[in-house]
Enzyme design. Structure first.
Site, PDB file in Angstrom:
ATOM      1  CB  CYS A 297      26.731  42.650  34.080  1.00 55.16           C
ATOM      2  SG  CYS A 297      25.213  42.650  32.906  1.00 55.16           S
TER       3      CYS A 297
ATOM      4  N   PRO B 128      31.730  39.274  39.428  1.00 58.52           N
ATOM      5  CG  PRO B 128      33.931  38.066  39.813  1.00 58.52           C
ATOM      6  CD  PRO B 128      33.120  38.557  38.737  1.00 58.52           C
ATOM      7  N   GLY B 129      32.349  41.284  41.222  1.00 61.96           N
ATOM      8  CA  GLY B 129      32.331  42.619  41.828  1.00 61.96           C
ATOM      9  C   GLY B 129      33.711  43.330  41.621  1.00 61.96           C
TER      10      GLY B 129
ATOM     11  CE  LYS C 197      35.446  45.175  33.982  1.00 64.18           C
ATOM     12  NZ  LYS C 197      35.353  43.532  34.200  1.00 64.18           N
TER      13      LYS C 197
ATOM     14  CG  ASP D 107      24.753  38.305  39.081  1.00 66.16           C
ATOM     15  OD1 ASP D 107      25.863  38.344  38.137  1.00 66.16           O
ATOM     16  OD2 ASP D 107      24.191  37.323  39.484  1.00 66.16           O
TER      17      ASP D 107
ATOM     18  CB  CYS E 158      36.755  39.637  29.077  1.00 66.45           C
ATOM     19  SG  CYS E 158      35.312  38.745  29.174  1.00 66.45           S
TER      20      CYS E 158
END
Length: 474
Positions: free
Chosen positions: A293, A296-297, A299, A317, A412
């Site tokens: 998942c 927005p990139g 990680k 995604d 999170c």
């Protein structure tokens, strides 16, 4: 200049398009909702009556309004401040409003909230001027009677400002904490049942703080010494990350996205908590890694850095618009080993991977300082709906990891239902997986009694986040 931050702690330049109906509505009210406070009320109205999120609405105004830089900063302060403190503001207003404040028309409610936030939390404008401006605004939109109500409510509050009363904590601790610290009752009740009163108050206070700005150095382009020299060259005061040396905390918010070294990809704007699952994954150059998942990139980019841009990362995604954002973010950072796939992670199939990062969809209740609207948009049912999705994704990850490989499950949020309870249920069904002790890879201060990483905003000075490391034994 104000940075807008998404769920992963990254600055976002892209906004989703609004549908045509909403655009037409907006043009109709443009002449009425003028100025900073009028625009703030317009955004708050939209948040209240639609599913729109604060950051997208605010980003839209920042990009397309004709407000000055100073006015944009005030707009950001007003909207974030009202949403952050809405529970306390509404408690006060309900005590002075004749009738049920919750049933007042949205324009009146939000005009009162904006004015009261200025009276209670800001001191640049005298109280009488705040009241006069609110009265004139309501009169223009709703007429004389609502304007008179606005005037009476605000002036009565000002006269009583030093003697305002909240629920008695000795009689009802949950009601007191919810009202005074501006959190929903259902969430307050959960935390009171889990933590000490002191911890709950410190957690809520941390959630209500303005967010700090944290950078992750991009080791693909610059080393620590060079980067620190660059920060010093523009007099940016910084402190190192609490638990990860690749992160830096700035003491002020700045227009750092306009700095040439941002454009050149020397760093990402990213909360330190987002680096912890990447640490736990323990990737090596040459490995084959799946980020299930990924948008927005942030990680994926950090994993590529840890892998020295050697190996392969597949980033998934299901939305093309978010994949496009990821590509732009990672291109700026010089990441060369990520392959993007637009697909639902539950439908993805491939050869087994050495490492899998599952940063699962979650309630986001660990990120309330950055996204204060989440606490008002979430409820207990949302958590119950998310848990099966998280469990299904973890089942899918188990199929895609090779024997001897590692899955890191992360969120999170600080809610156990979405965290260790998901991991425990998975381990109960899979005797070919074991939970590895996170203390082997991260500071023991953030490793809980189960051997998983759990950060808390008030204790660790970062977003609340969870990570568990699972090893496939056969």
């Amino acid at each position: 200049m104000i940075l807008l931050i998404n769920k992963e702690g990254n600055w976002v330049s892209h906004i989703d398009s609004f549908n045509l109906k909403m655009e037409i509505e907006e043009h109709k009210v443009t002449d009425l909702y003028t100025g900073v406070r009028g625009t703030a009320v317009k955004i708050l109205d939209r948040i209240e009556r639609t599913d729109s999120y604060l950051d997208k609405l605010l980003d839209h105004e920042m990009k397309f309004s004709e407000l000055t830089g100073q006015d944009k900063a005030l707009l950001y302060e007003l909207v974030h401040g009202v949403v952050r403190w809405m529970g306390r503001l509404d408690w006060i207003l309900a005590g002075f409003y004749k009738g049920q404040f919750s049933k007042a028309i949205p324009v009146l409610k939000n005009a009162l909230r904006v004015a009261l936030y200025q009276i209670m939390f800001l001191d640049r404008i005298p109280d009488y001027a705040v009241v006069n401006e609110a009265v004139e605004f309501v009169k223009k939109l709703q007429g004389q009677k609502p304007a008179d109500i606005t005037n009476a409510v605000l002036r009565n509050i000002i006269r009583s400002k030093n003697g305002l009363r909240y629920p008695d904590p000795e009689e009802n601790l949950v009601s007191y904490l919810a009202a005074y610290y501006s959190h929903p009752t259902w969430l307050t009740k959960r935390w009171v049942g889990r933590y000490s009163r002191e911890d709950v108050e410190e957690l809520m206070a941390a959630n209500n703080e303005r967010p700090t700005l944290t950078l992750r150095i991009n080791g693909l382009k610059v080393n620590k010494q060079e980067f620190e020299a660059l920060l010093q060259s523009v007099n940016l005061k910084y402190s190192p990350g609490v638990y990860n040396p690749h992160f830096y905390r700035l003491q002020i918010l700045t227009n750092i996205q306009n700095w040439q070294y941002f454009a050149e990809g020397y760093f990402a704007i990213q909360d330190e908590s987002t680096g912890l699952p990447c640490q736990l994954l323990d990737v090596k150059p040459g490995m084959r890694v799946l980020d299930m998942c990924a948008a927005p990139g942030g990680k994926s980019a950090y994993l590529a850095d840890l892998m020295s841009n050697s190996g392969e990362i597949i980033a998934l995604d299901k939305f093309e618009s978010r994949v496009k954002i990821m590509k732009g973010n990672l291109d700026r950072l010089g990441v060369a080993i990520v392959k993007f796939v637009t697909i639902d992670a539950m439908e993805y199939d491939d050869e087994p991977f050495d490492r899998i990062l599952l940063d699962a969809p979650c309630s986001g209740l660990g990120t309330l300082s950055k996204k204060p609207d989440i606490k008002w948009k979430r409820d207990l049912l949302d958590i119950k709906k998310l848990t099966p999705v998280q469990e299904e994704l973890l089942e899918r990850a188990a199929i895609l990891v090779k024997p001897g490989g590692v899955i890191v499950y992360s969120t999170c949020t600080i809610e156990p239902d979405e965290n260790f309870e998901v991991v425990k249920a998975f381990l109960h069904k899979h005797n070919n997986f074991r939970l590895d002790d996170a203390a082997r890879f991260a500071d023991k201060k953030i490793v809980d009694e189960n051997g998983c990483i759990q950060t808390l905003p008030h204790r660790d000075k970062m977003d609340g986040a969870f990570s568990a490391r699972l090893i496939r034994t056969e």
